[in-house]
Enzyme design. Structure first.
Site, PDB file in Angstrom:
ATOM      1  N   ASP A   1      18.773  36.369  36.654  1.00 53.44           N
ATOM      2  CA  ASP A   1      19.053  35.001  36.230  1.00 53.44           C
ATOM      3  C   ASP A   1      20.547  34.682  36.240  1.00 53.44           C
ATOM      4  O   ASP A   1      20.937  33.529  36.390  1.00 53.44           O
ATOM      5  CB  ASP A   1      18.499  34.786  34.821  1.00 53.44           C
ATOM      6  CG  ASP A   1      17.003  35.036  34.792  1.00 53.44           C
ATOM      7  OD1 ASP A   1      16.276  34.253  35.415  1.00 53.44           O
ATOM      8  OD2 ASP A   1      16.562  36.026  34.162  1.00 53.44           O
TER       9      ASP A   1
ATOM     10  N   LYS B   1      13.821  23.705  44.174  1.00 55.53           N
ATOM     11  CA  LYS B   1      14.486  24.902  44.707  1.00 55.53           C
ATOM     12  C   LYS B   1      14.110  25.130  46.162  1.00 55.53           C
ATOM     13  O   LYS B   1      13.066  24.687  46.624  1.00 55.53           O
ATOM     14  CB  LYS B   1      14.021  26.133  43.914  1.00 55.53           C
ATOM     15  CG  LYS B   1      14.713  26.295  42.575  1.00 55.53           C
ATOM     16  CD  LYS B   1      14.443  27.706  42.042  1.00 55.53           C
ATOM     17  CE  LYS B   1      15.048  27.905  40.670  1.00 55.53           C
ATOM     18  NZ  LYS B   1      15.058  29.316  40.279  1.00 55.53           N
TER      19      LYS B   1
ATOM     20  N   HIS C   1      18.293  39.624  42.185  1.00 61.32           N
ATOM     21  CA  HIS C   1      17.882  38.230  42.000  1.00 61.32           C
ATOM     22  C   HIS C   1      17.632  37.924  40.533  1.00 61.32           C
ATOM     23  O   HIS C   1      16.640  37.306  40.166  1.00 61.32           O
ATOM     24  CB  HIS C   1      16.646  37.910  42.845  1.00 61.32           C
ATOM     25  CG  HIS C   1      16.832  38.243  44.281  1.00 61.32           C
ATOM     26  ND1 HIS C   1      17.456  37.403  45.161  1.00 61.32           N
ATOM     27  CD2 HIS C   1      16.535  39.368  44.983  1.00 61.32           C
ATOM     28  CE1 HIS C   1      17.526  37.981  46.346  1.00 61.32           C
ATOM     29  NE2 HIS C   1      16.976  39.172  46.268  1.00 61.32           N
TER      30      HIS C   1
ATOM     31  N   CYS D   1      13.125  22.129  38.589  1.00 63.94           N
ATOM     32  CA  CYS D   1      13.226  23.393  39.314  1.00 63.94           C
ATOM     33  C   CYS D   1      12.306  23.451  40.525  1.00 63.94           C
ATOM     34  O   CYS D   1      12.378  24.396  41.305  1.00 63.94           O
ATOM     35  CB  CYS D   1      12.919  24.563  38.383  1.00 63.94           C
ATOM     36  SG  CYS D   1      14.137  24.789  37.091  1.00 63.94           S
TER      37      CYS D   1
ATOM     38  N   ASP E   1      13.550  34.334  32.764  1.00 67.53           N
ATOM     39  CA  ASP E   1      12.941  33.069  32.360  1.00 67.53           C
ATOM     40  C   ASP E   1      12.090  32.539  33.514  1.00 67.53           C
ATOM     41  O   ASP E   1      12.315  32.864  34.675  1.00 67.53           O
ATOM     42  CB  ASP E   1      13.975  32.045  31.860  1.00 67.53           C
ATOM     43  CG  ASP E   1      15.033  31.694  32.906  1.00 67.53           C
ATOM     44  OD1 ASP E   1      15.132  32.400  33.929  1.00 67.53           O
ATOM     45  OD2 ASP E   1      15.751  30.710  32.671  1.00 67.53           O
TER      46      ASP E   1
ATOM     47  N   GLY F   1      34.091  19.625  33.829  1.00 71.31           N
ATOM     48  CA  GLY F   1      33.039  19.506  34.823  1.00 71.31           C
ATOM     49  C   GLY F   1      33.528  18.843  36.090  1.00 71.31           C
ATOM     50  O   GLY F   1      34.725  18.672  36.298  1.00 71.31           O
TER      51      GLY F   1
HETATM   52 CO    CO Z   1      16.389  32.050  35.492  1.00 72.00          CO
HETATM   53 CO    CO Z   2      18.650  29.887  37.259  1.00 71.63          CO
HETATM   54 CO    CO Z   3      17.847  38.584  33.222  1.00 73.92          CO
END
Ligand code: CO
Ligand code: CO
Ligand code: CO
Length: 344
Positions: free
Chosen positions: A47, A17, A45, A14, A223, A135
Site C-alpha cells: 500500500d 484504477k 505491490h 478506486c 486495505d 498541495g
Molecule cells: Co491500499
Molecule cells: Co493506494
Molecule cells: Co501494507
C-alpha cells in the site's frame, strides 16, 4: 447552482484504477531501488513505501487520487482523503502530514465545488490528526482529488502485505459491494439508505483498525480498494508466498449489493479484476455468479484485510466490532498450495 459531481464520470473512485495486470507489467521497467533502509518498496505491490530513518522511526509515503464517487463535493473530499490516509493505516502507521492533489475544471464547474472538496479533505485529515500542509492543483476534467500522505511507524512494527503466515486468521473490517451500489445509484436502482450506508463506510477512517492491529501484534494486512477483495487478497498471498482461503458466505456485504448483482448490475471494474485474478485463483463451483462478482467488485476506501495470530483473533475481532460493526473472520492463511487464492 447545485453541483452533481457524479455526472462528470463513467467510473469514479478506486474503480478508475488501471488494470492491475497491465500496471504490474508497466512497473517492470522501473529500476529496482536497493537501499537497506528501504523496508517496503514497489516489489510486493504494497500500500505504501516505508523508509527507515533511525532505530525508532520509519517514514511511510503514499498517494492516491481519483475521480468522483458521489455527487456532493464535500462528501467526495472526505472519502478521497479517508482513502488516501488508509494506505498509511494499512502499514500500521500514523499519518502526520499530507499534500492536496487536485484536478478541477474551473470552466465547466463552479469554483465552489473546488473549495467544498478541499474542505471535506481538511475535515477528514483533521479527524485523523493529520495536517494538510500544501498541495498542487491543475485544470482538468473530470475533477480528481486525493492526498499524498507522510506517516510514521516503528521500523520493527511495520505491517506489510508480505508477512502473512500459515495459520493466520483473516479478518475484514468493512462490508463489500460499494462499487456495485454506486453503479446501481447511477442507474437509480440502489435504495437511498443502502447507497448512503456505502458512502458512510467509505468515510470511516481505518485509524482504529491500525491501532488495534498494533495492539494485537499483527504483522500482515492490506486495505481493500480498487482491485477488489479477491485482488488484494491474491496480492497478499503472492507477496507472502502463502495461500489464502476465503469463505464467501462469511464476507460481510453492504445491504442491497447482492440483490443488485443478481439483477445484473455489475460494473466493468469487476471484470477487469476477474481477468487479473483468474489464473491464480480457485473459485468454488458452489459459489453463485453474483457472489463471485461481489468478491471482484472494486471498493473505494474499503476496510482492512488483517492477518491475525490465532490466539488473538477473537479479542481483536471483538474490539474491531466496536468501531467497525461489520467486522468478521472471513478465512485463513495456509502454506502455499496450487493456487494463491481459494474462494469458497
Ligand atoms: Co491500499
Ligand atoms: Co493506494
Ligand atoms: Co501494507
Amino acid at each position: 447552482m447545485k453541483i452533481d459531481l457524479l455526472t462528470t464520470v463513467e467510473s469514479g473512485g478506486c474503480s478508475a484504477k488501471l488494470n492491475p495486470k497491465d500496471l504490474e507489467a508497466l512497473l517492470q521497467v522501473i529500476p529496482k531501488s536497493t537501499d537497506p533502509n528501504l523496508l517496503v518498496d514497489i516489489d510486493t505491490h504494497d500500500d505504501a513505501a516505508v523508509y527507515k530513518i533511525n532505530e525508532d522511526t520509519a517514514i511511510i509515503t503514499t498517494t492516491d487520487f481519483f475521480p468522483p464517487i458521489c455527487s456532493d463535493p464535500y462528501e467526495f473530499g472526505q472519502i478521497a482523503a479517508a482513502n488516501s490516509l488508509s494506505d498509511v493505516y494499512a502499514m500500521g502507521g500514523k499519518p502526520l502530514t499530507a499534500l492536496n492533489i487536485m484536478m478541477y475544471p474551473s470552466v465547466t464547474l463552479p469554483l465552489e465545488g473546488y473549495s467544498e472538496i478541499l474542505r471535506g479533505g481538511y475535515d477528514k485529515a483533521a479527524e485523523a490528526g493529520c495536517l494538510i500542509v500544501g498541495g498542487h492543483s491543475i485544470e482538468d476534467y473530470p475533477p480528481k482529488y486525493g492526498l499524498a500522505v507522510t506517516g510514521t511507524v516503528h521500523p520493527d512494527r511495520v505491517i506489510t502485505n508480505a508477512n502473512a503466515q500459515p495459520g493466520d486468521i483473516l479478518i475484514l473490517t468493512k462490508p463489500i459491494g460499494s462499487g456495485i451500489l454506486v453503479a446501481g445509484h447511477k442507474l437509480e436502482l440502489s435504495e437511498k439508505d443502502d447507497y448512503q450506508c456505502a458512502l458512510d463506510n467509505m468515510k470511516l477512517l481505518n485509524s482504529n483498525g491500525a491501532e488495534l492491529m498494533q495492539k494485537y501484534s499483527c504483522r500482515a494486512a492490506t486495505d481493500v480498494t480498487g482491485f477488489s477483495l479477491a485482488g488484494h487478497a491474491l496480492k497478499m498471498a503472492l507477496a507472502s508466498k502463502v495461500s489464502i482461503r476465503i469463505d464467501s458466505e462469511k464476507v460481510p456485504l453492504l445491504n442491497g449489493a447482492l440483490a443488485l448483482a443478481d439483477s445484473g448490475c455489475i460494473p466493468c471494474a469487476a471484470f477487469r479484476n476477474e481477468d487479473y485474478v483468474k489464473d491464480l485463483t480457485h473459485f468454488s463451483d458452489m459459489m453463485n455468479y453474483s457472489k463471485r462478482m461481489l468478491m471482484l467488485d472494486a471498493q473505494t476506501s474499503g476496510g482492512l484485510l488483517i492477518c491475525a495470530k490465532k490466539e488473538y483473533a477473537g479479542q481483536l475481532l471483538q474490539e474491531l466490532k466496536n468501531v467497525y460493526p461489520y467486522s468478521a473472520v472471513i478465512g485463513e492463511v495456509t502454506a502455499r498450495d496450487e493456487f494463491g487464492l481459494y474462494l469458497f
